[in-house]
Design a protein around this motif. Structure first.
Motif, mmCIF file in Angstrom:
data_model
loop_
_atom_site.group_PDB
_atom_site.id
_atom_site.type_symbol
_atom_site.label_atom_id
_atom_site.label_comp_id
_atom_site.label_asym_id
_atom_site.label_seq_id
_atom_site.Cartn_x
_atom_site.Cartn_y
_atom_site.Cartn_z
ATOM 1 N N CYS A 69 0.897 -1.179 0.085
ATOM 2 C CA CYS A 69 -0.162 0.076 0.035
ATOM 3 C C CYS A 69 0.784 1.341 0.003
ATOM 4 O O CYS A 69 0.279 2.286 -0.054
ATOM 5 C CB CYS A 69 -0.876 0.015 1.112
ATOM 6 S SG CYS A 69 -0.018 0.273 3.099
ATOM 7 N N ALA A 88 2.460 2.607 2.590
ATOM 8 C CA ALA A 88 2.568 3.371 3.642
ATOM 9 C C ALA A 88 3.933 3.367 4.383
ATOM 10 O O ALA A 88 4.752 2.196 4.214
ATOM 11 C CB ALA A 88 1.525 2.785 4.698
ATOM 12 N N CYS A 148 1.544 -4.333 8.435
ATOM 13 C CA CYS A 148 1.435 -3.083 8.099
ATOM 14 C C CYS A 148 -0.050 -2.483 8.622
ATOM 15 O O CYS A 148 -0.840 -3.403 8.654
ATOM 16 C CB CYS A 148 1.377 -2.948 6.381
ATOM 17 S SG CYS A 148 0.773 -1.337 5.913
ATOM 18 N N SER A 156 -1.735 -0.434 7.898
ATOM 19 C CA SER A 156 -2.796 0.302 6.700
ATOM 20 C C SER A 156 -3.389 -0.565 6.185
ATOM 21 O O SER A 156 -4.803 -0.568 5.968
ATOM 22 C CB SER A 156 -2.127 1.216 5.858
ATOM 23 O OG SER A 156 -1.505 2.312 6.626
ATOM 24 N N CYS A 157 -2.803 -1.524 5.516
ATOM 25 C CA CYS A 157 -3.536 -2.880 4.750
ATOM 26 C C CYS A 157 -3.309 -4.248 5.382
ATOM 27 O O CYS A 157 -4.124 -4.988 4.971
ATOM 28 C CB CYS A 157 -2.881 -2.851 3.435
ATOM 29 S SG CYS A 157 -1.033 -3.556 3.628
#
Length: 456
Positions: free
Chosen positions: A13, A15, A24, A26-27
């Motif tokens: 992603c 990030a 991660c 974010s994803c």
């Protein structure tokens, strides 16, 4: 000496994090963080200016937005009308274009055909990092392409490529592929996040500085997305995806990002022995139907970029032997199919909770808009009732959760496209119904799902 700084970037992603971590945030993917060394800022030199204390070049002028030159950006034709359509009209000098796709989709073939044809009147440098020069020459000979005038370079070092490009001054620079390029100052292996990002940044800076068209080839990951797209999206001007399996004769070129044209524009090519050949009328391909109409088959009109395309949707509804019936959709969103089936049960009075529902869009087309809702439901009803729909019928319209049929953009153009291909009847939202139907066509305007079912 300034301390070298580094960050950890997610390969899925994009990030960034200051420290390494297993997952991660974010994803939610695991083990996707890679270390990227950041270039340290140059120590500031010169006197401070004003109260802010910042130093800089004061010769830059501030321009009013109303005084910006709005003259048309000059474009170069790629010799493919479908390629130019997806690009928004052609290649723009100083732009960076990323072309991605599965192995064997035809990325290198498309760019080699374009480069060989354009090399007859323009300066082009084709850099190959995956294949040898003899392999590229053999492919060009097999495709019967003109090879005179095309400058070739087999190299993976970005520094060397930029030095050669400054000497040759090409109008178009082709890099095949960005995953094989590397910079000497970065210690990570080619294909990593750091190498891909910094190599693309260096090549893009050269393209902007020299007004050169930069064409990059990119690979795709297991889920079909471009490898490292998030670290490249903000650098490039256009991101194109060439889709089509090895067992399919046709390839679709779709624009995912374009600063110089419409997004989600679609170009269609046919893979032949002489390479890729553009398809002038995509609707004729996707409408190669059988003479005898089968239940569950229906034609709908979808809008791709700036033009309507007629495609066939097929549905198969069968009694399920499982406790949890299957919902399989190819070419449309599976979650939207489940939602439409719930609307059909509540507002259409047809229950499919104990049935397996399979849906397929013919030709490998991926429908990303909601105008296919009504056609999907009517195809499901046709298969459920085991009754074939008229072959001359075309349908489009968005279905709401309360069973209403909502209008879709460019309804008049969709109806005109269907009439041009010989369809005699159309079921459309009432707000999209024209004041005067095309000659020889009956347009049935509906407000609710029950009206559409009655019209059948």
């Amino acid at each position: 000496m300034a301390k070298a700084k580094s960050a950890f970037v997610c390969t899925e992603c994009g990030a960034e994090y200051r420290k390494w971590q297993g997952q991660c945030s974010s994803c939610q993917e695991w083990n996707t963080l890679s270390e990227v060394h950041l270039a340290s800022a140059r120590p500031g030199g010169g006197a401070a200016t004003g109260r802010t204390g910042y130093a800089g070049d004061l010769s830059r002028e501030v321009i009013d937005l109303g005084n910006v030159d709005l003259s048309e950006v000059p474009r170069m034709s790629s010799t493919f009308a479908e390629f130019d359509r997806v690009l928004g009209g052609g290649l723009v000098p100083g732009s960076a274009v990323l072309l991605g796709g599965n192995p064997g989709a035809g990325k290198s073939t498309l760019l080699l055909q374009t480069a060989c044809k354009l090399a007859q009147q323009r300066r082009i440098l084709y850099v190959t990092g995956e294949e040898s020069l003899s392999q590229v020459a053999m492919r060009a000979h097999r495709l019967q392409l003109p090879t005179n005038g095309l400058k070739m370079l087999a190299e993976t070092s970005v520094e060397t490529i930029l030095a050669v490009a400054e000497r040759e001054t090409p109008e178009i620079l082709v890099i095949d592929s960005i995953q094989t390029m590397h910079l000497e100052d970065i210690s990570s292996a080619p294909g990593g996040v750091a190498q891909v990002r910094e190599s693309a940044a260096a090549l893009t800076r050269f393209a902007k500085k020299t007004n050169t068209v930069l064409l990059l080839v990119g690979h795709v990951t297991k889920d079909g997305s471009l490898a490292g797209p998030k670290v490249l999206e903000h650098m490039i001007d256009a991101s194109l995806l060439l889709e089509g399996g090895a067992d399919s004769r046709f390839r679709t070129l779709r624009g995912q990002k374009n600063r110089f044209g419409a997004v989600n524009e679609l170009g269609v090519f046919a893979m032949l022995e002489q390479g890729l050949k553009e398809v002038k009328n995509p609707s004729a391909i996707f409408l190669s139907r059988q003479e005898e109409q089968a239940p569950g088959s229906l034609v709908m009109v979808v809008w791709e970029g700036t033009r309507p395309i007629l495609v066939e949707v097929q549905a198969l509804v069968d009694e399920s032997a499982l406790g949890n019936p299957r919902r399989v959709a190819v070419g449309v969103d599976q979650n939207r199919l489940a939602m439409l089936l719930a609307v059909l049960n509540r507002h259409g009075g047809l229950f499919t909770g104990d049935q397996d529902v399979f849906l397929n869009v013919v030709g490998g087309v991926k429908v990303l808009e909601t105008s296919a809702d009504l056609a999907v439901l009517l195809a499901v009803v046709s298969s459920l009732q085991n009754r074939a729909l008229p072959k001359e019928l075309v349908v489009f319209g968005e279905v709401g959760l309360s069973g209403e049929i909502r209008p879709v953009p460019s309804g008049q153009e969709r109806i005109a496209e269907a009439a041009k291909h010989g369809f005699l009847r159309a079921i459309v939202p009432r707000a999209n119904a024209p004041k005067q139907a095309p000659k020889g066509m009956e347009v049935i305007a509906v407000d609710k799902l029950s009206d559409a079912l009655d019209a059948l």
